[in-house]
Design a protein around this motif. Structure first.
Motif, PDB file in Angstrom:
ATOM      1  N   SER B 105      -3.300   7.653  23.397  1.00  0.00           N
ATOM      2  CA  SER B 105      -2.582   8.840  22.954  1.00  0.00           C
ATOM      3  C   SER B 105      -2.557   8.845  21.431  1.00  0.00           C
ATOM      4  N   ASP B 108      -0.583  14.821  17.298  1.00  0.00           N
ATOM      5  CA  ASP B 108      -1.311  16.019  16.875  1.00  0.00           C
ATOM      6  C   ASP B 108      -1.401  16.084  15.355  1.00  0.00           C
ATOM      7  N   VAL B 117       8.237  15.047  22.568  1.00  0.00           N
ATOM      8  CA  VAL B 117       7.140  14.314  23.181  1.00  0.00           C
ATOM      9  C   VAL B 117       5.851  15.141  23.194  1.00  0.00           C
ATOM     10  N   THR B 118       5.972  16.465  23.078  1.00  0.00           N
ATOM     11  CA  THR B 118       4.768  17.289  23.132  1.00  0.00           C
ATOM     12  C   THR B 118       3.937  17.192  21.859  1.00  0.00           C
ATOM     13  N   LEU B 120       2.377  14.710  21.111  1.00  0.00           N
ATOM     14  CA  LEU B 120       1.291  13.778  21.431  1.00  0.00           C
ATOM     15  C   LEU B 120       0.187  14.472  22.213  1.00  0.00           C
ATOM     16  N   THR B 121      -0.997  13.878  22.143  1.00  0.00           N
ATOM     17  CA  THR B 121      -2.114  14.300  22.977  1.00  0.00           C
ATOM     18  C   THR B 121      -2.699  13.051  23.601  1.00  0.00           C
ATOM     19  N   ALA B 122      -3.117  13.158  24.847  1.00  0.00           N
ATOM     20  CA  ALA B 122      -3.730  12.013  25.514  1.00  0.00           C
ATOM     21  C   ALA B 122      -5.234  12.192  25.537  1.00  0.00           C
ATOM     22  N   VAL B 138      -8.698  14.869  27.903  1.00  0.00           N
ATOM     23  CA  VAL B 138      -8.265  14.767  29.294  1.00  0.00           C
ATOM     24  C   VAL B 138      -8.459  16.084  30.028  1.00  0.00           C
ATOM     25  N   GLY B 198      -6.988  19.016  18.667  1.00  0.00           N
ATOM     26  CA  GLY B 198      -6.197  19.842  19.572  1.00  0.00           C
ATOM     27  C   GLY B 198      -6.828  19.998  20.933  1.00  0.00           C
ATOM     28  N   VAL B 199      -6.248  20.890  21.705  1.00  0.00           N
ATOM     29  CA  VAL B 199      -6.746  21.130  23.061  1.00  0.00           C
ATOM     30  C   VAL B 199      -8.128  21.771  22.979  1.00  0.00           C
TER      31      VAL B 199
END
Lengths: 503, 204
Positions: B105, B108, B117-118, B120-122, B138, B198-199
């Motif tokens: 993890s 961002d 907690v959001t 973070l990125t896994a 992921v 990012g996503v």
């Protein structure tokens, strides 16, 4: 009493509110009997559900924190510690469900009786806006729960928006309010859910009701009475003069009955079923999730799972796009002619198709056979009367190599009770691929080997993933799964589930 | 005095001399407008003035609000290299074995203070050699659900619609249209870092 009447008289003199409302209450509406009349309550029932949402929503907003870091905890607090918190969340959820259900039923009824035809085209169009606004409220509302599913739903939503040509990436960023789902995302969805969309709904409910009064409530359709824009208004007027009844109370009483039913049902569901349970917190690093939409969008989730991948770019955008376009052009191209469903076989066929399609997709969505069963547990080889070490190894590998996530197999075990249900004769594993309980009777040794090595549309090629002895062990195990073994274990036949034509 | 207020007959119940509701329309209908050219011109001017002022008021309100709402789309946020964490520990080189895929993890690039907690990125990180790493997002390339790594099967699997990927991210089965996305990865002073972009957004 005299004082109250005096005050009321003074108030009426200075405001004229009663004088303004009275013509609305007294205006004539078509006579409906007990067979046709009850269908007309659907519209006001949606409004009642919306009012429930406004009231419970305002109450919930007094304690909800629209911050990505705190929203989950504030919901936990509302649910677990606040007086009536759980009940109000339940009412808000079931009220929303009622609103979605009723807005759908109302639109269907209007379509079936052809009430969208002249002169009520804009009634329908404003209803289309309200319909999609309601779905938008459902989606954004689910996100405000801000648990694991909510978190991943935003990403799924953004990924769908991303399929839009040219502006897809910008749209996706707009949905997430940035590059990632984070602090900015939730604040925005809160604003959409609480200000933007309700604002649109209030505006269009106003227009919708104004038009209902202005154009008059549509009369129950009669066979042979085609709508002709040249004569319809005069005919409607004459009909009201002859057989119309005052809106208050001749028509309203049914709405009042419907209103109390809706409210009582929502209250009862809030008490007895309560709110949807909060899942794990929205931690992006917790990856064992099982995201799915609330029930009202579950059928669409099925669509996304079941369409062939090649059709996806068209369906993901084209599907909702087509629905919007069809609903908009409907009253513009079909505003004349017969209203009676008995004279509109194609339209009724379409309704039937739509209802069958959505209910089938919805039921399928409840089962979600396309999702791998990630919760399945290793099976004790003894349950398969596994005689040789190779077969025992095969049973273990069936789990380790992931076969069991997608393939079901019948076992008979009274000791094993887990989330799948109580012990006894039952099926374990997933429903993504075919049930393999009798595969030894269905396929030859070679066919099993070829299938495992080469995979299929929904199955990976295990050729490079398995060592030769592992392959042999799995095949040896599968070959013990025959009709005879299945019957000996005293179970019914395994259910054959296959997707995408996979066998 | 007996009150005779009654909703069905309220006109009579009102005090005498009062008109219920707005002024009777006949007052306006019988009014004779000043129709001299000057008056008409003046009315025309006032009409245009009112519309222009109204429009201006609208623009003054809408422009800043619209800009505020769409601004995040155009804002260039810095993309940073972030050290990964493995099981909550800083991701140093020695935490990774060659050939193994583990969940990492990272923070961002520009999380807001209240992201919790959001922020973070896994990601799934695979050490492919002594010096090389591959970091998979992921997010399933189908609709973005998080894929899970099955070490026994050496496959990634998506819980939503059953998308499956091989260890190198290629599509193995199911609906995904393309391979898993990658994050750029580097080793910096013994720390494993990824570019927090990012996503991943699938664009076709």
């Amino acid at each position: 009493m005299a004082v109250i009447k005096g005050i009321l008289g003074w108030l009426e003199d200075r405001t004229g509110v009663m004088g303004a409302i009275k013509p609305v209450l007294d205006h004539k509406v078509p006579y409906t009997n007990w067979k046709t009349g009850w269908w007309y309550v659907l519209g006001s029932a949606v409004l009642v559900a919306f009012m429930i949402q406004v009231i419970t929503g305002i109450a919930l907003s007094t304690s909800y924190v629209s911050s990505a870091g705190d929203a989950y905890n504030s919901l936990k607090f509302i649910t677990e510690e606040m007086t009536f918190g759980s009940f109000l969340r339940g009412m808000h959820f079931w009220g929303g469900s009622a609103m979605v259900l009723l807005v759908g039923a109302h639109a269907l009824h209007v379509f079936i009786i052809g009430a969208f035809k002249f002169p009520r085209e804009v009634n329908w169009l404003s209803g289309v806006v309200l319909f999609f606004a309601t779905l938008g409220m459902g989606f954004t509302g689910q996100l405000l729960r801000w648990d694991q599913t909510a978190f991943w739903s935003v990403i799924v939503g953004a990924d769908q928006a991303a399929r839009t040509p040219f502006i897809g990436e910008s749209l996706a960023k707009f949905v997430m309010a940035g590059n990632t789902v984070g602090g900015a995302t939730l604040s925005r969805f809160f604003a959409y859910h609480v200000f933007f969309i309700p604002g649109i709904i209030f505006l269009f409910v106003g227009l919708h009701l104004f038009l209902v009064i202005r154009n008059g409530i549509s009369e129950p359709p009669q066979r042979g009475e085609a709508v002709d824009p040249k004569t319809y208004r005069q005919r409607y007027h004459n009909m009201l003069e002859k057989t119309g009844v005052p809106f208050w109370p001749d028509a309203v009483w049914r709405d009042a009955v419907a209103a109390i039913i809706v409210v009582l049902a929502v209250v009862a569901l809030g008490i007895f079923l309560g709110p949807p349970s909060l899942e794990a917190p929205p931690d992006p690093t917790q990856l064992s999730v099982y995201p799915r939409p609330d029930w009202y969008l579950l059928w669409y989730f099925s669509v996304l799972a079941l369409i062939p991948p090649k059709a996806e770019p068209y369906v993901i955008l084209g599907g909702p796009g087509l629905a919007v376009v069809l609903m908009i052009i409907l009253p513009l191209v079909a505003n004349k002619g017969e209203r009676s469903p008995l004279r509109r076989p194609w339209a009724m066929g379409f309704v039937l198709l739509l209802v069958i399609m959505i209910s089938t997709l919805w039921i399928t969505g409840l089962v979600s056979p396309w999702s791998p069963n990630t919760r399945t547990q290793p099976i004790n080889p003894a349950l398969f009367q596994a005689s040789t070490a190779q077969v025992q190894k095969g049973v273990q590998l069936f789990y380790d190599k992931g076969c069991q996530y997608c393939h079901a197999i019948d076992i008979n075990d009274t000791s094993l009770s887990d989330s799948n249900g109580p012990g006894g004769a039952r099926v374990v594993g997933g429903a993504r691929g075919p049930n393999l309980s009798t595969v030894g009777s269905r396929l030859t040794h070679e066919q099993i080997v070829v299938r495992i090595l080469n995979g299929g549309n929904a199955m990976p090629q295990f050729g490079t993933l398995l060592k030769p002895d592992e392959l042999d062990a799995i095949v040896a195990f599968l070959e013990t799964r025959t009709n005879a073994s299945d019957n000996k274990q005293g179970q019914g036949k395994g259910v054959e589930v296959s997707l995408n034509g996979q066998k | 005095m007996k009150q005779d207020y009654d909703t069905t007959n309220e006109k009579e119940s009102l005090a005498p001399g009062h008109h219920p509701g707005p002024l009777p329309t006949d007052v306006r209908d019988t009014h004779v407008w000043d129709d001299t050219p000057e008056a008409i011109n003046r009315r025309k001017f006032l009409t245009q003035l009112s519309i222009a002022l109204g429009g201006l008021t609208g623009v003054a309100l809408v422009v800043p609000v619209a800009a505020f709402i769409v601004a995040p789309l155009f804002k260039e946020t810095p993309i940073l290299w972030r050290q990964v964490k493995v099981n909550g520990q800083p991701g140093t080189l020695d935490k990774f074995k060659v050939g193994e895929t583990v969940e990492v993890s990272f923070e961002d690039s520009s999380p807001v203070a209240w992201a919790g907690v959001t922020a973070l990125t896994a990601a799934w990180m695979r050490r492919t050699s002594e010096t090389e790493f591959t970091t998979f997002a992921v997010n399933c390339s189908h609709l973005g659900c998080p894929v899970t790594w099955l070490p026994g099967a050496q496959l990634f699997m998506c819980p939503c619609h059953g998308g499956v990927y091989y260890a190198d991210g290629r599509v193995a089965a199911g609906p995904p249209p393309q391979a898993l996305f990658h994050y750029e990865t580097r080793v910096n002073n013994g720390n494993v870092e990824v570019k927090a972009t990012g996503v991943p957004i699938p664009t076709e």
